[in-house]
Write an enzyme that holds these catalytic residues in place. Structure first.
Site, PDB file in Angstrom:
ATOM      1  N   GLY A 232      25.940 -27.194  56.084  1.00 43.78           N
ATOM      2  CA  GLY A 232      26.491 -26.244  55.134  1.00 43.78           C
ATOM      3  C   GLY A 232      25.775 -26.294  53.799  1.00 43.78           C
ATOM      4  O   GLY A 232      24.934 -27.160  53.538  1.00 43.78           O
ATOM      5  N   SER A 233      26.111 -25.350  52.962  1.00 42.26           N
ATOM      6  CA  SER A 233      25.567 -25.287  51.616  1.00 42.26           C
ATOM      7  C   SER A 233      25.847 -26.597  50.884  1.00 42.26           C
ATOM      8  O   SER A 233      26.932 -27.167  51.002  1.00 42.26           O
ATOM      9  CB  SER A 233      26.211 -24.116  50.870  1.00 42.26           C
ATOM     10  OG  SER A 233      25.734 -24.043  49.559  1.00 42.26           O
ATOM     11  N   SER A 234      24.863 -27.090  50.164  1.00 37.53           N
ATOM     12  CA  SER A 234      24.962 -28.300  49.344  1.00 37.53           C
ATOM     13  C   SER A 234      25.191 -29.576  50.143  1.00 37.53           C
ATOM     14  O   SER A 234      25.625 -30.589  49.593  1.00 37.53           O
ATOM     15  CB  SER A 234      26.055 -28.145  48.267  1.00 37.53           C
ATOM     16  OG  SER A 234      25.745 -27.044  47.428  1.00 37.53           O
ATOM     17  N   ALA A 235      24.869 -29.543  51.442  1.00 37.81           N
ATOM     18  CA  ALA A 235      25.009 -30.738  52.277  1.00 37.81           C
ATOM     19  C   ALA A 235      23.860 -31.718  52.075  1.00 37.81           C
ATOM     20  O   ALA A 235      23.971 -32.881  52.432  1.00 37.81           O
ATOM     21  CB  ALA A 235      25.108 -30.351  53.751  1.00 37.81           C
ATOM     22  N   GLY A 236      22.734 -31.239  51.540  1.00 39.96           N
ATOM     23  CA  GLY A 236      21.605 -32.126  51.299  1.00 39.96           C
ATOM     24  C   GLY A 236      20.390 -31.873  52.169  1.00 39.96           C
ATOM     25  O   GLY A 236      19.468 -32.682  52.208  1.00 39.96           O
ATOM     26  N   LYS A 237      20.360 -30.747  52.856  1.00 42.12           N
ATOM     27  CA  LYS A 237      19.248 -30.439  53.774  1.00 42.12           C
ATOM     28  C   LYS A 237      17.905 -30.344  53.063  1.00 42.12           C
ATOM     29  O   LYS A 237      16.913 -30.894  53.547  1.00 42.12           O
ATOM     30  CB  LYS A 237      19.513 -29.126  54.516  1.00 42.12           C
ATOM     31  CG  LYS A 237      20.766 -29.098  55.336  1.00 42.12           C
ATOM     32  CD  LYS A 237      21.048 -27.733  55.918  1.00 42.12           C
ATOM     33  CE  LYS A 237      21.092 -26.613  54.915  1.00 42.12           C
ATOM     34  NZ  LYS A 237      22.162 -26.698  53.904  1.00 42.12           N
ATOM     35  N   SER A 238      17.864 -29.664  51.937  1.00 42.86           N
ATOM     36  CA  SER A 238      16.599 -29.487  51.215  1.00 42.86           C
ATOM     37  C   SER A 238      16.044 -30.818  50.728  1.00 42.86           C
ATOM     38  O   SER A 238      14.840 -31.070  50.809  1.00 42.86           O
ATOM     39  CB  SER A 238      16.774 -28.527  50.037  1.00 42.86           C
ATOM     40  OG  SER A 238      17.159 -27.253  50.500  1.00 42.86           O
TER      41      SER A 238
ATOM     42  N   ASP B   5      16.987 -20.422  52.404  1.00 49.31           N
ATOM     43  CA  ASP B   5      17.066 -19.933  51.021  1.00 49.31           C
ATOM     44  C   ASP B   5      15.812 -19.153  50.641  1.00 49.31           C
ATOM     45  O   ASP B   5      15.891 -18.158  49.912  1.00 49.31           O
ATOM     46  CB  ASP B   5      17.278 -21.084  50.039  1.00 49.31           C
ATOM     47  CG  ASP B   5      18.671 -21.680  50.111  1.00 49.31           C
ATOM     48  OD1 ASP B   5      19.573 -21.053  50.714  1.00 49.31           O
ATOM     49  OD2 ASP B   5      18.871 -22.781  49.563  1.00 49.31           O
TER      50      ASP B   5
END
Length: 177
Positions: free
Chosen positions: A11-17, A37
């Protein structure tokens, strides 16, 4: 066969990037990163709204239309072509459709060796990160935290709730052997 593509779904802001950047640092070979993104940022303004593109609602909901899906399919095929041409690729994505999103990737990546990684984060922690970032609609992180994993099968899962991106990347790298 050695892994050609690593798919990070969360999900968004999970730390993938952050994990993707750390993977580039810890893996011995060069890996390209392609993130959802960047695809959204590349869309023409007319596809950022309710007319068949992608719409980010005030409550954090995300709605996608046929125009977005068509460009997303082309993007997926492009990412797959890059891997088929010999580049190693990390994909940072958000499977809003759960298993259906994974199936779209499976179709595009057919014949490639893919490592499927679930990136989990407690909804309250992701929401706090979302607020700190300031570039997301409030509620997106909490609403996506579990939704994006529904029906998705993984080779490996990491949890960024209490684990730093670098440690998660090292776990993924160790899994590659």
């Amino acid at each position: 066969m050695t892994t050609q593509v690593i798919i990070l779904n969360g999900g968004s802001s999970a730390g993938k990037s952050g994990i993707a950047r750390c993977l580039q640092a810890v893996l011995p070979e060069p890996w390209l990163v392609f993130g959802i993104d960047s695809l959204v940022d590349a869309l023409p303004p007319r596809l950022r709204g309710p007319d068949g593109g992608i719409e980010f609602a005030a409550d954090g909901g995300v709605h996608v239309g046929a125009g977005f899906r068509a460009l997303e399919a082309a993007w997926m095929e492009g990412v797959a072509a890059t891997a088929r041409a010999g580049a190693k690729v990390v994909v940072d994505d958000v499977f809003l459709g759960g298993a259906a999103s994974q199936q779209r990737w499976r179709k595009a990546l057919e014949g490639l060796d893919v490592l499927w990684v679930g990136v989990r984060c407690a909804p309250d922690v992701a929401a706090a990160r979302e607020t700190a970032r300031g570039d997301r609609a409030e509620g997106m992180a909490a609403s996506q935290a579990d939704l994006v994993h529904e029906g998705v099968s993984y080779d490996l899962e990491v949890d960024t709730t209490r684990t730093e991106s670098l440690e998660c990347a090292r776990t993924i790298a160790a899994h590659l052997g």
